[in-house]
Design an enzyme around this catalytic site. Structure first.
Site, PDB file in Angstrom:
ATOM      1  N   ASP A 158     107.503 -16.041   5.851  1.00  0.00           N
ATOM      2  CA  ASP A 158     107.316 -14.963   4.755  1.00  0.00           C
ATOM      3  C   ASP A 158     107.038 -13.854   5.383  1.00  0.00           C
ATOM      4  OD1 ASP A 158     107.589 -17.159   3.171  1.00  0.00           O
ATOM      5  OD2 ASP A 158     105.787 -17.193   2.712  1.00  0.00           O
TER       6      ASP A 158
ATOM      7  N   HIS B 109     118.932 -24.105  31.456  1.00  0.00           N
ATOM      8  CA  HIS B 109     120.043 -25.018  32.063  1.00  0.00           C
ATOM      9  C   HIS B 109     119.228 -26.119  32.824  1.00  0.00           C
ATOM     10  CE1 HIS B 109     123.732 -22.578  31.452  1.00  0.00           C
ATOM     11  NE2 HIS B 109     122.695 -21.940  30.652  1.00  0.00           N
TER      12      HIS B 109
ATOM     13  N   ALA C 154     108.003  -3.660  24.909  1.00  0.00           N
ATOM     14  CA  ALA C 154     109.676  -3.761  25.056  1.00  0.00           C
ATOM     15  C   ALA C 154     109.994  -4.098  26.287  1.00  0.00           C
ATOM     16  CB  ALA C 154     109.984  -2.313  24.829  1.00  0.00           C
TER      17      ALA C 154
ATOM     18  N   THR D 115     106.200 -15.360  30.296  1.00  0.00           N
ATOM     19  CA  THR D 115     106.328 -16.627  30.785  1.00  0.00           C
ATOM     20  C   THR D 115     104.970 -17.680  30.730  1.00  0.00           C
ATOM     21  OG1 THR D 115     105.269 -15.861  32.802  1.00  0.00           O
ATOM     22  CG2 THR D 115     107.721 -15.719  32.800  1.00  0.00           C
TER      23      THR D 115
ATOM     24  N   ARG E 169      95.891  -4.509  27.495  1.00  0.00           N
ATOM     25  CA  ARG E 169      94.881  -4.176  26.747  1.00  0.00           C
ATOM     26  C   ARG E 169      94.765  -5.180  25.476  1.00  0.00           C
ATOM     27  NH1 ARG E 169      95.511  -1.036  22.181  1.00  0.00           N
ATOM     28  NH2 ARG E 169      97.592  -0.123  21.871  1.00  0.00           N
TER      29      ARG E 169
END
Length: 213
Positions: A50, A82, A145, A150, A168
């Site tokens: 939602d 892969h 951005a 990982t 931070r």
């Protein structure tokens, strides 16, 4: 010549039914209430809960997205791996049918689905970020951005970089714990409306709905 590079004009209103901006490609997935999926997004075997939204060209594969999650354009969550231990990494070895080389190898798709991405509530994922299979993002986290995530990200933590690392915290641990304890993302639509002023003022929110005692 002016070129519109950030997608179409934002819409003024949504509805409880999911809003889809064609073209989008959605397969075997669930979309919650008040969700918004912008053009050229691809959602495969995933869940968008939602109030969450996907901006242009976002791709979700085997991903569970919580409530109130903001995903900026060109982000990729759960990009499919892969099988690189085979003689070839090319997908003809498991998508054989499309090349008229025999039947597909379903074990590869099962392997992919066994490494889902899990996104908590109130997470902000920045433009062009990539979150790799098997990663879990905690509530309230921010992914900068261009980051490549990982490893798991703790709640209310801001990460950035390639690979992403902590830069931070959004709030001090005590404040974060108080906010998280309210589980406000599960409040009803009517309750959110009644309490909207508190979402615009941290101290008001804490005083009214997450007292320190």
């Amino acid at each position: 010549m002016y070129i519109e590079s950030y997608g179409p004009t934002r819409i003024d209103s949504l509805s409880p039914e999911p809003t889809l901006h064609d073209p989008v490609h959605i397969t075997e997935s669930n979309l919650g209430r008040w969700t918004d999926v912008r053009s050229y997004a691809r959602v495969s075997e995933s869940t968008l809960d939602d109030y969450s939204y996907l901006m242009e060209r976002v791709q979700l594969d085997y991903t569970s997205v919580g409530k109130f999650v903001s995903v900026a354009s060109d982000a990729r969550l759960g990009p499919t791996n892969h099988p690189i231990t085979r003689p070839t990494a090319h997908h003809f070895s498991y998508r054989a049918a499309m090349y008229d080389l025999g039947s597909d190898d379903e074990t590869v798709f099962e392997w992919r689905s066994d490494h889902p991405v899990t996104i908590g509530h109130d997470v902000w994922i920045g433009h062009g970020a990539t979150i790799l299979p098997g990663v879990e993002i905690g509530n309230g986290a921010v992914i900068a951005a261009g980051s490549v995530v990982t490893d798991d990200v703790s709640p209310y933590t801001v990460v950035a970089g390639v690979p992403a690392s902590v830069i931070r915290r959004r709030f001090a641990p005590e404040i974060a714990a108080r906010i998280e304890s309210t589980e406000w993302w599960h409040w009803s639509h009517e309750t959110l409306s009644e309490r909207i002023a508190a979402f615009r003022d941290l101290e008001m929110f804490l005083d009214m709905y997450a007292p320190s005692d």
